[in-house]
Design an enzyme around this catalytic site. Structure first.
Site, PDB file in Angstrom:
ATOM      1  N   THR A 197      52.127  38.387  24.858  1.00 25.96           N
ATOM      2  CA  THR A 197      52.914  39.426  25.545  1.00 25.96           C
ATOM      3  C   THR A 197      54.187  38.887  26.185  1.00 25.96           C
ATOM      4  O   THR A 197      54.224  37.734  26.639  1.00 25.96           O
ATOM      5  CB  THR A 197      52.052  40.080  26.647  1.00 25.96           C
ATOM      6  OG1 THR A 197      52.913  40.766  27.568  1.00 25.96           O
ATOM      7  CG2 THR A 197      51.254  39.063  27.443  1.00 25.96           C
ATOM      8  N   GLU A 209      55.076  39.607  28.982  1.00 25.99           N
ATOM      9  CA  GLU A 209      54.773  39.309  30.388  1.00 25.99           C
ATOM     10  C   GLU A 209      54.701  37.799  30.639  1.00 25.99           C
ATOM     11  O   GLU A 209      54.868  37.350  31.768  1.00 25.99           O
ATOM     12  CB  GLU A 209      53.429  39.940  30.776  1.00 25.99           C
ATOM     13  CG  GLU A 209      53.507  41.392  31.159  1.00 25.99           C
ATOM     14  CD  GLU A 209      54.269  41.650  32.452  1.00 25.99           C
ATOM     15  OE1 GLU A 209      53.912  41.077  33.485  1.00 25.99           O
ATOM     16  OE2 GLU A 209      55.240  42.416  32.402  1.00 25.99           O
ATOM     17  N   TYR A 249      47.117  38.385  34.827  1.00 27.23           N
ATOM     18  CA  TYR A 249      47.141  38.862  33.435  1.00 27.23           C
ATOM     19  C   TYR A 249      47.999  37.936  32.574  1.00 27.23           C
ATOM     20  O   TYR A 249      47.562  37.471  31.513  1.00 27.23           O
ATOM     21  CB  TYR A 249      47.705  40.298  33.406  1.00 27.23           C
ATOM     22  CG  TYR A 249      48.077  40.784  32.020  1.00 27.23           C
ATOM     23  CD1 TYR A 249      47.098  41.212  31.127  1.00 27.23           C
ATOM     24  CD2 TYR A 249      49.407  40.801  31.595  1.00 27.23           C
ATOM     25  CE1 TYR A 249      47.438  41.641  29.845  1.00 27.23           C
ATOM     26  CE2 TYR A 249      49.754  41.232  30.328  1.00 27.23           C
ATOM     27  CZ  TYR A 249      48.759  41.646  29.457  1.00 27.23           C
ATOM     28  OH  TYR A 249      49.102  42.067  28.187  1.00 27.23           O
ATOM     29  N   LYS A 293      46.933  35.409  29.486  1.00 23.94           N
ATOM     30  CA  LYS A 293      47.518  35.581  28.154  1.00 23.94           C
ATOM     31  C   LYS A 293      48.221  34.300  27.698  1.00 23.94           C
ATOM     32  O   LYS A 293      48.227  33.975  26.508  1.00 23.94           O
ATOM     33  CB  LYS A 293      48.513  36.753  28.172  1.00 23.94           C
ATOM     34  CG  LYS A 293      47.841  38.110  28.152  1.00 23.94           C
ATOM     35  CD  LYS A 293      47.309  38.434  26.754  1.00 23.94           C
ATOM     36  CE  LYS A 293      46.800  39.839  26.622  1.00 23.94           C
ATOM     37  NZ  LYS A 293      46.353  40.162  25.261  1.00 23.94           N
TER      38      LYS A 293
HETATM   39  N1  GDD Z   1      52.026  51.162  35.886  1.00 20.44           N
HETATM   40  C1  GDD Z   1      53.024  51.511  36.723  1.00 20.44           C
HETATM   41  N2  GDD Z   1      52.851  52.570  37.563  1.00 20.44           N
HETATM   42  N3  GDD Z   1      54.165  50.788  36.684  1.00 20.44           N
HETATM   43  C2  GDD Z   1      55.176  51.166  37.515  1.00 20.44           C
HETATM   44  C3  GDD Z   1      55.066  52.250  38.386  1.00 20.44           C
HETATM   45  C4  GDD Z   1      53.834  52.980  38.421  1.00 20.44           C
HETATM   46  O1  GDD Z   1      53.662  53.935  39.176  1.00 20.44           O
HETATM   47  N4  GDD Z   1      56.239  52.369  39.058  1.00 20.44           N
HETATM   48  C5  GDD Z   1      57.052  51.413  38.635  1.00 20.44           C
HETATM   49  N5  GDD Z   1      56.409  50.662  37.696  1.00 20.44           N
HETATM   50  C6  GDD Z   1      56.982  49.488  37.014  1.00 20.44           C
HETATM   51  C7  GDD Z   1      56.102  48.253  37.070  1.00 20.44           C
HETATM   52  O2  GDD Z   1      56.243  47.606  38.342  1.00 20.44           O
HETATM   53  C8  GDD Z   1      56.684  47.454  35.903  1.00 20.44           C
HETATM   54  O3  GDD Z   1      57.834  46.746  36.332  1.00 20.44           O
HETATM   55  C9  GDD Z   1      57.108  48.538  34.899  1.00 20.44           C
HETATM   56  O4  GDD Z   1      57.093  49.781  35.641  1.00 20.44           O
HETATM   57  C10 GDD Z   1      56.211  48.688  33.686  1.00 20.44           C
HETATM   58  O5  GDD Z   1      54.883  48.783  34.112  1.00 20.44           O
HETATM   59  P1  GDD Z   1      53.683  49.169  33.092  1.00 20.44           P
HETATM   60  O6  GDD Z   1      54.000  50.417  32.363  1.00 20.44           O
HETATM   61  O7  GDD Z   1      52.416  49.124  33.887  1.00 20.44           O
HETATM   62  O8  GDD Z   1      53.731  48.014  31.995  1.00 20.44           O
HETATM   63  P2  GDD Z   1      53.942  46.414  32.149  1.00 20.44           P
HETATM   64  O9  GDD Z   1      55.349  46.109  31.710  1.00 20.44           O
HETATM   65  O10 GDD Z   1      53.510  45.920  33.457  1.00 20.44           O
HETATM   66  O11 GDD Z   1      52.913  45.847  31.076  1.00 20.44           O
HETATM   67  C11 GDD Z   1      52.761  46.439  29.772  1.00 20.44           C
HETATM   68  O12 GDD Z   1      53.576  45.758  28.835  1.00 20.44           O
HETATM   69  C12 GDD Z   1      53.234  44.382  28.622  1.00 20.44           C
HETATM   70  C13 GDD Z   1      54.217  43.811  27.571  1.00 20.44           C
HETATM   71  O13 GDD Z   1      55.372  43.368  28.224  1.00 20.44           O
HETATM   72  C14 GDD Z   1      51.277  46.353  29.410  1.00 20.44           C
HETATM   73  O14 GDD Z   1      51.047  47.053  28.215  1.00 20.44           O
HETATM   74  C15 GDD Z   1      50.858  44.902  29.206  1.00 20.44           C
HETATM   75  O15 GDD Z   1      49.504  44.870  28.755  1.00 20.44           O
HETATM   76  C16 GDD Z   1      51.795  44.268  28.157  1.00 20.44           C
HETATM   77  O16 GDD Z   1      51.443  42.929  27.968  1.00 20.44           O
END
Ligand code: GDD
Length: 314
Positions: free
Chosen positions: A114, A116, A138, A142
């Site tokens: 990922t 991440e 996480y 990974k």
């Molecule tokens: N979930 C969530 N909920 N995220 C929020 C929110 C909220 O209310 N508000 C702001 N965010 C911001 C998070 O802080 C982060 O910076 C961004 O939105 C994306 O969050 P997520 O949609 O939860 O995804 P992620 O980027 O943390 O992780 C996803 O992508 C990765 C690949 O880069 C997941 O699918 C991971 O499993 C994957 O590895």
């Protein structure tokens, strides 16, 4: 299924017995077995069962897409996340390493790495050579898996690849990831506004969307394209690691604005940090509030991929 593969899947036992919502329409075409990434013996016995029931198989492709995949929840459940996302990969790789030489040669392994892992990025855009700097349990788990795959490929000659995938989304995305949270909310507002118009009920209160960091940036793509990329990695002559990305980055704030624009609402922002709100610029209704409950102890502020290797080679 389109490729006429015989497909096996592993299902975690859960007290909600029929938790198949996202695969209901294809469930009957899959061979689902109970198992768990924390249970190595279940993985060994499933792989052995697949081989013994298909003795003349040509290729066994194993896609490790199982994970505790929510970054924020990994801060609350760090041990579980490490066991599933880290040691779980080791258990799968060991199960493959212990196959007979003949079967091992016919087995190809895909690991869901990922973006991440880049964490607090040390270089932009990020490609296969960018150093990692993970910012969550996480991402650490990974990263452990990512290097294990490389070790098993180089040390034991396994056909094992990692795809370093940037965020990929679709209508199947879980409701607590930011894209789905926003789009679900925009849908709900659209329906509610229609009801209000039909019933002339102007006193109805609108719900409020609570979000965390609006300024982090993500390189988002569509999951279906990424799955095609995973499959391509396993069709190559030699195993390798590849970055898959759209090579464009947008903030959560921009995502919110674009999603509301679809229902003809322009968002006006007021206030700062945890006091920031987003209003409907016409009606001045508050539709969004920042809630620090969704702030992460460490944040990944900027992801922007460079997938030129995959674009050239795959
Ligand atoms: N979930 C969530 N909920 N995220 C929020 C929110 C909220 O209310 N508000 C702001 N965010 C911001 C998070 O802080 C982060 O910076 C961004 O939105 C994306 O969050 P997520 O949609 O939860 O995804 P992620 O980027 O943390 O992780 C996803 O992508 C990765 C690949 O880069 C997941 O699918 C991971 O499993 C994957 O590895």
């Amino acid at each position: 299924l389109e490729k006429k593969y015989k497909i096996y899947g592993i299902v975690r036992r859960n007290s909600c017995v029929f938790n198949y919502e996202r695969i209901d329409h294809i469930k009957d075409k899959l061979n689902l077995k109970y198992g768990d990434l924390t249970d190595g013996s279940s993985l060994v016995s499933i792989i052995n069962k697949i081989i013994s029931t298909n003795p003349d198989f040509e290729v066994l492709e194993i896609y490790n897409l199982g994970a505790q995949s929510h970054v924020q929840i990994s801060f609350e459940n760090p041990e579980y996340t490490s066991l599933v996302d880290g040691v779980g990969t080791l258990k799968l790789l060991e199960a493959i390493r212990c196959l007979s030489v003949e079967n091992q040669k016919k087995t190809r392994f895909y690991q869901a790495s990922t973006s991440e892992m880049y964490g607090a990025v040390l270089e932009t855009p990020q490609n296969e050579k960018t150093p990692f700097n993970p910012q969550s349990p996480y991402a650490c788990a990974k990263l452990y898996s990512h290097f294990l795959v490389k070790n098993y490929r180089e040390g034991y000659n396994l056909f094992a690849c990692s795809g370093v995938l940037f965020n990929h989304e679709s209508e199947r995305r879980g409701d607590n990831f930011v894209t789905k949270k926003i789009t679900n909310f925009v849908n709900a507002i659209k329906r509610l506004k229609n009801d209000i118009n039909e019933n002339n009920d102007e006193n109805q209160e609108l719900p409020i969307l609570k979000l965390g960091n609006l300024n982090s940036k993500r390189d988002w793509g569509h999951a279906k394209d990424y799955v095609y990329g995973m499959w391509l990695m396993l069709q190559q002559e030699n195993p390798d690691d590849y970055v898959l990305a759209m090579e464009e980055t947008y903030s959560i704030r921009e995502f919110v604005e674009k999603a509301f624009a679809k229902i003809n609402i322009t968002i006006e922002w007021q206030g700062e940090n945890e006091n920031e709100v987003g209003l409907d610029s016409k009606t001045k209704d508050i539709l969004i509030k920042v809630d620090k409950k969704y702030f992460r102890p460490c944040e990944v502020e900027l992801l922007l991929g460079d997938s030129s290797k995959a674009r050239n080679k795959l």
